[in-house]
Scaffold this active site. Structure first.
Site, PDB file in Angstrom:
ATOM      1  N   HIS A  46       5.358  -1.123 -16.946  1.00 27.15           N
ATOM      2  CA  HIS A  46       5.663  -2.521 -16.645  1.00 27.15           C
ATOM      3  C   HIS A  46       5.818  -3.274 -17.961  1.00 27.15           C
ATOM      4  CE1 HIS A  46       3.575  -2.194 -12.450  1.00 27.15           C
ATOM      5  NE2 HIS A  46       4.637  -1.429 -12.576  1.00 27.15           N
ATOM      6  N   ASP A 104       1.358   0.473  -8.012  1.00 24.56           N
ATOM      7  CA  ASP A 104       2.670   1.060  -8.268  1.00 24.56           C
ATOM      8  C   ASP A 104       2.530   2.545  -8.569  1.00 24.56           C
ATOM      9  OD1 ASP A 104       5.346   1.280  -8.599  1.00 24.56           O
ATOM     10  OD2 ASP A 104       5.446   0.278 -10.539  1.00 24.56           O
ATOM     11  N   SER A 161       0.801   1.010 -16.710  1.00 22.86           N
ATOM     12  CA  SER A 161       0.940  -0.445 -16.679  1.00 22.86           C
ATOM     13  C   SER A 161       0.002  -1.029 -17.717  1.00 22.86           C
ATOM     14  CB  SER A 161       0.650  -0.979 -15.270  1.00 22.86           C
ATOM     15  OG  SER A 161       0.808  -2.386 -15.213  1.00 22.86           O
TER      16      SER A 161
END
Length: 925
Positions: free
Chosen positions: A67, A159, A40
């Site tokens: 992401h 995540d 991310s």
């Protein structure tokens, strides 16, 4: 048409030499590892380091899930191409994964893997909490099973945490970046906090550790014949012995393939290819034994696994359990192997929902006993705190109703946590819980041998009440116990306990490896095959007297912990709500607690008999009166202080009765009148107190309703704030990624600008850039020497700038070039110097005309040389003309002499003339 569009798009993304044909060699069962990489914020830098250290021709495919900003096309592919020699592609629908390639998730998509082919899904929402890494890891675990490999790199949030649990459940392996080396350590720390990460290392070391793991991983699980040789079986048993000596747990009843797979993974991580070497490591390193123990106890579970089964449980099973049950009669459930508690809390939530839909409304108490062998998992379950990733398994309605959210995740509501009691428990060795209405044991049998499965099923039948429900995993059945459990209608593995006698050859109580407490020997249950003891008449009489006529008694230690009970103690003791507590002061009725505590301390202090007379006990069946005797037992060497507490029921005679029916004496009548008056006053005071308490209760109820309304408003505000925070966090992560991409692009542009400046300076050619309006855009240092330009002149029209250049047609020629797109060249002067001026159109990479490029090449030396050459040519022409004149004059003189000679010859015509002429001719020759 769609395939052609995908191919065209892929051709645009990839360079001609790197075009990836999605139709080539689609081998669904291709035997090569696929590594899923989750990253991310700050992940681009980590990805560049990771991919830059992957060796060539590693035979591994990499799928990157990051992401990304859903509203823009990123430049991640181009940036990653610079870091690795492997081809980098942006994943398209139905892309077959090939080894030695890198695949990147496109923006605003979820990606999954099915038979080695990537598939894309649209995001449910463009913003908010999105978990693409978890989504892909779960599909990777399902598709590659024990070959699945997950890597967690830099990023914010959690995540990937739930996804790596799926990887571990399929016997895969997990690597994580060292949080200290990560730009954002949220994701690595969350993954490491689960205890499921196998290797933690700096990002640049991870590729070498993964390749080493793949090279050194033993191949026992790939054998066509899974049976172990005698030598391997002996080594396997040594590992089991070491585990039992260290942890006290016996894993010999687990499936050998399961245990071997766990051992092999630890061997692969340590790059050990011989089991004997690993046994030596276990002997020398107790910490590795503990890690192997935790590896065998992988705590993998989730909320509401198999949602259809939970709906069936809520809509049909619980209502059937409620029907015919008396109000306030409690339900009991046991969840063995509960791991971190998700299964137990799911059961409590479903019970609450079923109870809310019950008509008429009835409050059935529900007690869940959740047990597991892993003490760390039990501690986490007691906390009831989970990461925000559970939003993928729990509906928003349930999250609002049964969870409390904070900035780090979700905590189970207090009303749900109070329904569950967690405790360490070995289902194989410890005694079972009994009188259960529901028993949920999911995904445990798949790790156990068939023999042990049969024993546990017999144990479960003993633990369940008649008609109780057994809840198994999707891959588990009751097997040969079909006459003991009947399956319920539906897709789930739900079974009802049948009324049948249990066969003795299958039924055995578990026995622990630990020594039994001496006080429990009298209540131990003997094996069915043990030699039967036939009591004599004296023993039968003693047992009958103790059962029906002896008072209830309890043996406790000096802290009040119950060690042994005798007789009917139900009138005086009852289990306390909440965590199981076998202390006498927690279990005794409220009316006895204070007096019993004082007498207990007195008996211990004086070491003598203490008796409490005529104590009133208020129970559901009415009021009882009992005498309580506390007798300290004589202390012996090596034994703790014990106290015997005996409860003797007493029948109290009526106050108004007199034996023989005699009338009361006047003194007695006065005493009775006084007592009646005191009783009336007490009743009046009690009535007043009751009214005041009722009023206070109504006021408290009103205040509670107001607080509840305020709480709902605050909860709604909190949900909106949390939703906004999630969107801001998601946006922040996307902006971090975009910012790093742009920063990289700016650095690249700066390098290009430096290269361009040095290139223009090295050519020593004055260059002037103009826009379409003939305004100065950029110029080199040499141009300022020709045209009076300074940095502040950028943006001014070229016609407004003073110049020594003798070129008044510059603006007109520039407009002509913009119009015709044909370059022009002219030689002009400036300050006594000559320049070749070349005007060309300025073309962008998109082949658009965006101004002019004017170059000034100094040709002064050329012009000087040209003038010198012209002067030399004139001098030569003059010298040639002078020579010509001299030649012409000499020619004329020669002609005149010839004419004179000819005339003399004509006048001399004598005979001798020929001779003289001949002689003269010869002489001339």
């Amino acid at each position: 048409m769609v395939n052609k569009k995908i191919a065209d798009t892929q051709k645009e993304i990839c360079s001609p030499g790197e075009y990836h044909n999605t139709d080539q060699a689609k081998t669904p069962e291709a035997d090569f590892p696929i590594i899923g990489i989750g990253a991310s914020a700050g992940g681009l830098e980590a990805l560049e380091l990771f991919l830059g250290n992957v060796p060539e021709k590693s035979g591994v495919a990499f799928v990157v899930v990051q992401h990304l900003d859903p509203t823009r096309e990123g430049i991640m592919v181009e940036l990653l191409k610079r870091a690795t020699v492997m081809p980098v592609f942006q994943a398209q629908e139905h892309t077959a994964v090939q080894p030695d390639c890198v695949y990147l998730i496109p923006p605003n998509k979820d990606m999954s893997l099915f038979h080695g082919v990537l598939h894309l899904f649209d995001m449910a929402a463009p913003r908010g909490l999105r978990l693409p890494i978890d989504f892909f890891f779960r599909s990777l675990a399902d598709d590659r099973q024990e070959r699945s490999i997950a890597v967690i790199l830099s990023g914010m949030g959690t995540d990937g945490t739930m996804g790596l649990k799926a990887i571990k459940e399929r016997s895969g392996v997990v690597f994580a970046q060292d949080p200290t080396s990560a730009k954002f350590n949220g994701m690595p720390k969350s993954a490491i906090g689960t205890g499921l990460v196998d290797v933690v290392a700096p990002v640049e070391e991870l590729p070498f550790k993964i390749i080493a793991y793949l090279k050194h991983k033993p191949l026992i699980i790939d054998r066509s014949e899974p049976a172990l040789t005698d030598k391997e079986d002996s080594a396997f048993e040594k590992v089991i012995i070491l585990l039992r000596s260290q942890t006290g747990q016996d894993f010999s009843l687990y499936k050998k393939t399961t245990v071997c797979r766990r051992i092999e993974r630890r061997m692969g991580i340590h790059q050990i290819d011989k089991l004997a070497t690993y046994i030596r490591l276990l002997q020398e390193n107790p910490q590795e034994l503990q890690l192997l123990f935790k590896e065998l106890l992988i705590s993998v579970t989730s909320f509401f696994r198999d949602p259809e089964v939970w709906e069936h449980l809520k809509e049909q099973v619980f209502p059937e359990l409620f029907s015919g049950r008396a109000p306030h009669q409690p339900l009991r459930a046991w969840v063995p192997g509960c791991s971190t508690g998700e299964e137990a809390y799911s059961l409590a939530i479903v019970f609450k929902e079923a109870l809310e839909h019950l008509e008429p409304t009835t409050n059935f108490p529900f007690q869940i006993f959740a047990t597991d062998l892993n003490r760390d998992a039990i501690e986490k379950a007691r906390q009831g705190f989970y990461t925000a990733n559970i939003a993928a398994d729990v509906s928003p309605k349930r999250l609002r109703r049964f969870f409390i959210q904070d900035e780090h995740g979700y905590r189970v509501a207090q009303e749900i946590r109070e329904m569950v009691v967690f405790a360490p428990h070995n289902i194989i060795m410890d005694p079972p819980f009994t009188k259960m209405d529901i028993l949920s044991c999911r995904n445990l049998f798949i790790y156990l041998t068939p023999k042990l499965q049969k024993k546990l099923l017999a144990l479960f039948q003993y633990s369940l009440n008649p008609g109780g429900i057994l809840f198994l995993g999707s891959a588990e059945t009751t097997g040969s116990f079909s006459d003991h459990f009947a399956p319920l209608e539906g897709k789930g593995r739900l079974y009802r306990r049948l009324e049948s006698s249990l066969r003795s050859e299958f039924f055995e109580f578990p026995s622990s490896l630990y020594p039994v407490f001496p006080g429990a020997l009298e209540t131990a249950v003997t094996h069915p095959q043990a030699q039967k003891h036939i009591p004599n008449l004296e023993e039968l009489a003693d047992q009958l007297i103790l059962l029906h006529y002896a008072p209830a008694a309890v043996l406790v230690n000096d802290r009040g912990d119950i060690l042994y009970t005798r007789g009917r103690t139900g009138k005086y003791l009852e289990p306390a709500a909440g965590k199981a507590n076998w202390n006498i002061f927690a279990m005794v009725h409220a009316g006895l607690r204070y007096k019993l505590s004082s007498a207990f301390q007195k008996a211990l202090r004086q070491n003598s008999l203490v008796t409490l007379k005529n104590l009133e006990i208020d129970t559901d069946s009415g009021k009882h009166t009992a005498d309580v005797t506390l007798q300290p037992l004589p202390e012996t060497k090596g034994q703790q202080c014990l106290v015997m507490i005996v409860f003797t029921e007493v029948r109290m005679p009526s106050l108004t009765e007199v034996p023989g029916g005699a009338k009361l004496a006047p003194a007695h009548r006065n005493r009775v009148a006084e007592l009646e008056l005191e009783l009336a006053q007490a009743c009046q005071e009690l009535q007043t107190f009751h009214q005041e308490m009722q009023t206070s209760q109504e006021e408290l109820l009103s205040a509670y309703e107001e607080l509840q309304s305020t709480n709902e408003e605050l909860q709604s505000t909190n949900e909106e704030t949390t939703s906004s925070r999630e969107e801001m966090q998601s946006l922040n992560e996307e902006l971090q990624t975009v910012n790093y991409e742009l920063q990289t692009k700016v650095e690249e542009l700066s390098r290009v600008n430096n290269d361009m400046k040095n290139l223009l300076d090295s050519t020593d050619i004055a260059t002037l850039f103009l826009d379409k309006k003939l305004c100065v855009r950029r110029f080199t240092a040499q141009t300022a020497k020709i045209i009076k330009l300074i940095p502040v002149d950028v943006g001014r029209p070229i016609t407004d700038i003073t110049s020594d250049l003798s070129y008044p047609e510059l603006a007109a020629d520039g407009r002509k070039v913009l119009r015709t797109l044909v370059f022009t060249e002219k030689s002009v002067t400036a300050g006594g110097r000559w320049f070749r001026v070349r005007i060309m159109p300025y073309r962008t990479l998109e082949d658009k005309i965006d101004g002019l490029v004017i170059t000034f090449t100094d040709i002064t030396a050329l012009k000087t040389l040209e003038a010198a050459l012209k002067q030399t040519q004139i001098d030569l022409e003059k010298r040639i003309a002078k020579k010509d004149m001299e030649l012409n004059e000499a020619g004329k003189r020669l002609q005149d002499e010839i004419r004179r000679d000819c005339k003399e010859e004509d006048t001399d015509k004598t005979p001798k003339s020929e001779k003289h002429g001949s002689d003269h001719h010869e002489q001339e020759q």
